[in-house]
Design an enzyme around this catalytic site. Structure first.
Site: not given
Length: 483
Positions: A79, A116, A146, A170
């Site tokens: 996401d 991201d 997330e 990440d």
């Protein structure tokens, strides 16, 4: 491929990122991207499965000669945060992200880029389809949601994967290896507005605070950035106290994990004080511009006449509401005494929204110390309790305690030094990562978090450093070869 990515290294990774940008994937609405991942696995002849939470796992056998190596899990989230400039039309549920190249950076046209963690996903896909990458058994985990609750990691099925070495993709600073993160919790306050007819003899005004950088409420909370909610309430509180301002509307910020970039209000002032309203705003503008001149110099203030609203908050309710917003803490509460330059505890006054006849105030608290996280959450709660709001906490999520004896950390440090002739920095991060939740389900998991350089995440200023992507890729491949 989008022209922004032409000629960039590694070509395959950028190609997959280009495809990812075409697929809408806001948090809690990841069906299109997970379906695309499953179709990708089927097309490439790779084993894939999806758990009840929506997480996807795609597996690839070891490359020849590396069958005896331990399985490694590469992990990203699917996401993205959907933030846009106020003058930009973009539907994050339907429209693709439009990447553009700006010198040494890739950014988007007026929206968040979604690097991201789209760039982490792209790295996984490039490795899954590369025939010349050396690795042991590989499991690529793609988690959902997330950004707005870590629900994919929270609800990850037990024994969903075999590996006990996990590389989280990440992080947002190339050359820095992360081995710990903060835990977090949200505190939500709901007000039922008390309204009355707008008084006569007043002038209606719209007031705006815009132009702020915003940013990630974990990574950027220590940078002295402006919070539009806090700035606008300074003006409204003073005008209510000194000139009898009456408030009809207040909205600001958007997402729980982003620092508020914009805030808007509709207010009434006695017609005889219209000029004073302008003077007070100009004085505050000068003060705030001076305060933020080094950290957030783009702040803008705007005021203009508007139609008279039918209702305003009662004076009693308005006083409670503005006092609560003004008193609500925001920013760094405590610095770590163990790790230099690490924020230990912080809180973010994220958003104020009108929903279903209520005013919903969303705040988020983070800390690497669980008791401190709970303490600041209760401090925020007490402010809104005093004002008569209904207050609740989210379930929260755990932090990830650093392990300096980590085997994968040793490999990450040695391979980086060998590749680039310099030692990487080993850090913990104040932002939340899913690693703490993985550790709860897999206590013997050995983990590290890496990534290229991303600036301005969670805001339309998000940008991805081109050269850092190549270094991130080379380092990731070297780690896989040596684990």
């Amino acid at each position: 491929m989008n022209k922004a990515f032409e000629g960039l290294y590694p070509e395959k990774l950028w190609g997959y990122f280009d495809e990812i940008c075409e697929i809408p994937r806001p948090s809690k609405h990841e069906e299109k991207i997970t379906a695309w991942l499953l179709a990708f696995a089927n097309r490439e002849g790779l084993e894939a499965k999806q758990d009840r939470a929506g997480n996807v796992l795609i597996s690839k056998p070891a490359s020849p000669g590396m069958e005896d190596k331990p399985a490694v899990v590469l992990q990203s989230h699917v996401d993205m945060v959907g933030e846009k400039n106020n003058d930009k039309y973009h539907d994050f549920f339907k429209d693709p992200i439009i990447p553009v190249r700006d010198g040494n950076w890739i950014k988007a046209d007026g929206t968040t880029l979604g690097a991201d963690d789209g760039i982490g996903m792209a790295a996984q896909l490039a490795i899954l389809t590369s025939g010349d990458v050396s690795h042991g058994p590989l499991e690529c985990l793609f988690t959902v949601d997330e950004e707005t609750g870590l629900t994919g990691a929270f609800n990850l099925e037990e024994n969903f994967f075999e590996g006990r070495t996990l590389i989280n993709l990440d992080s947002e600073d190339e050359g820095e290896l992360f081995i710990g993160c903060a835990g977090g919790i949200d505190t939500l306050a709901r007000f039922k507005p008390e309204l009355e007819d707008s008084p006569r003899g007043y002038t209606a005004l719209d007031i705006k605070v815009t132009g702020l950088k915003g940013g990630h409420s974990g990574d950027d909370i220590h940078k002295g950035l402006g919070n539009a909610n806090k700035i606008l309430v300074r003006y409204l509180w003073q005008m209510a106290r000194d000139y009898g301002l009456r408030l009809a509307r207040f909205e600001g910020g958007n997402l729980r994990n982003a620092i508020a970039r914009e805030a808007f209000a509709t207010a009434l002032v006695p017609s005889g004080f219209k000029e004073e309203a302008r003077v007070v705003l100009n004085l505050l503008s000068n003060d705030v511009e001076q305060e933020l001149r080094h950290t957030d110099p783009g702040v803008k203030f705007w005021m203009g006449s508007t139609e008279m609203p039918g209702k305003v908050f009662t004076e009693t309710f308005q006083k409670k509401f503005l006092n609560a917003l003004y008193a609500c803490p925001h920013g760094v509460m405590e610095w770590s005494r163990e790790i230099e330059n690490l924020v230990e505890t912080s809180t973010n006054l994220a958003s104020v929204k009108e929903t279903n006849g209520e005013l919903l105030i969303t705040t988020s608290q983070r800390s690497s110390v669980e008791s401190a996280r709970n303490d600041i959450a209760n401090m925020v709660r007490s402010v809104f309790d005093l004002a008569g709001a209904e207050v609740e906490h989210s379930d929260g999520y755990p932090g990830w305690e650093p392990n300096m004896e980590s085997p994968v950390l040793d490999i990450a440090v040695s391979t980086y030094r060998r590749l680039f002739n310099k030692k990487p920095e080993v850090k913990a991060i104040h932002a939340g990562l899913e690693c703490g939740l993985f550790l709860q389900k897999y206590p013997d998991m050995d983990m590290i978090s890496v990534g290229p350089t991303i600036k301005g995440a969670h805001s339309p200023d998000e940008r991805l450093h081109i050269e850092s992507v190549g270094k991130f890729w080379d380092h990731l491949l070297e780690m896989l070869k040596n684990i």
